[in-house]
Design an enzyme around this catalytic site. Sequence first.
Site, PDB file in Angstrom:
ATOM      1  N   GLU A  20      15.650   6.111 -31.571  1.00  0.00           N
ATOM      2  CA  GLU A  20      15.843   6.430 -30.155  1.00  0.00           C
ATOM      3  C   GLU A  20      16.257   5.149 -29.443  1.00  0.00           C
ATOM      4  OE1 GLU A  20      12.560   8.352 -28.296  1.00  0.00           O
ATOM      5  OE2 GLU A  20      12.269   9.742 -29.976  1.00  0.00           O
ATOM      6  N   ASP A  24       7.536   5.913 -18.268  1.00  0.00           N
ATOM      7  CA  ASP A  24       7.321   4.790 -19.173  1.00  0.00           C
ATOM      8  C   ASP A  24       6.193   3.880 -18.698  1.00  0.00           C
ATOM      9  OD1 ASP A  24       9.429   5.588 -20.824  1.00  0.00           O
ATOM     10  OD2 ASP A  24      10.899   4.586 -19.553  1.00  0.00           O
TER      11      ASP A  24
END
Length: 258
Positions: free
Chosen positions: A47, A58
């Site tokens: 990824e 995040d």
Amino acid sequence: MNKINKLFSENKNQKLLSLYFCAGAPTLESTGEVIKTLQRRGISMIEVGIPFSDPMADGPVIQDAATTALKNGMTLRKLFSQLKDIKDEVNIPLVLMGYLNPIMQYGIEAFCQSCVDSGVSGVIIPDLPFKDYQDTVKPIADKYDIRIIMLITPETSEERILFIDDNTDGFIYMVSSAAITGAQKSFDDAKQEYFRRINAMNLRNPRMIGFGISNAQTLKAAQDNAAGAIIGSKFVTLLNETGNADKALDQLFDALKQ
């Protein structure tokens, strides 16, 4: 065949390992070398994070990597250029992970065309509403044979999970907890029950478990309850500390034995 579908069709019983890192970090030009190193060291799928100034899902580690990448001058066009340069050397699936805003600014069709041109097999867009996916993104992505990967969490209803399973292809990203990214020492009983519940649904798509995997316990739990595991924050931390993908992998593999 799309490389994502090929990976899962050829590895039905293997415990796959996918790693995430942010393009443009630790250095602007390191992206291609990191990808080639991960492939050489046996990583199943990669990824590649598209840096964004407001990465709401995040944790601090990946936020810092995105900030570094943006300061280094990484852009979506630069990333596609770097990926295109190594396209013929990469055989494993590459999945871009990024937020909707930069992709919309680039243009959905142009984005999908650039994915094809640069060897990208799939895209994860955490803030893409499912209706927008169905109405706008999916028809274009299907035209270019790009897989749009959807996320589920412990709070996702079974009805929605089944709907996602029926309307996507490639794999389902199974987020271990309804929290931001970041390493965890163990998965508690609630998370283990979540894994068992999803297993019992017998979904059509394979699943990869991510968020919080950083040691032997969390890796085993993920690989026992899905097709494999996705590691992000732990590898990003080690890559930042060492500045070298091989050294970061050595330390990651050591950590995954403990």
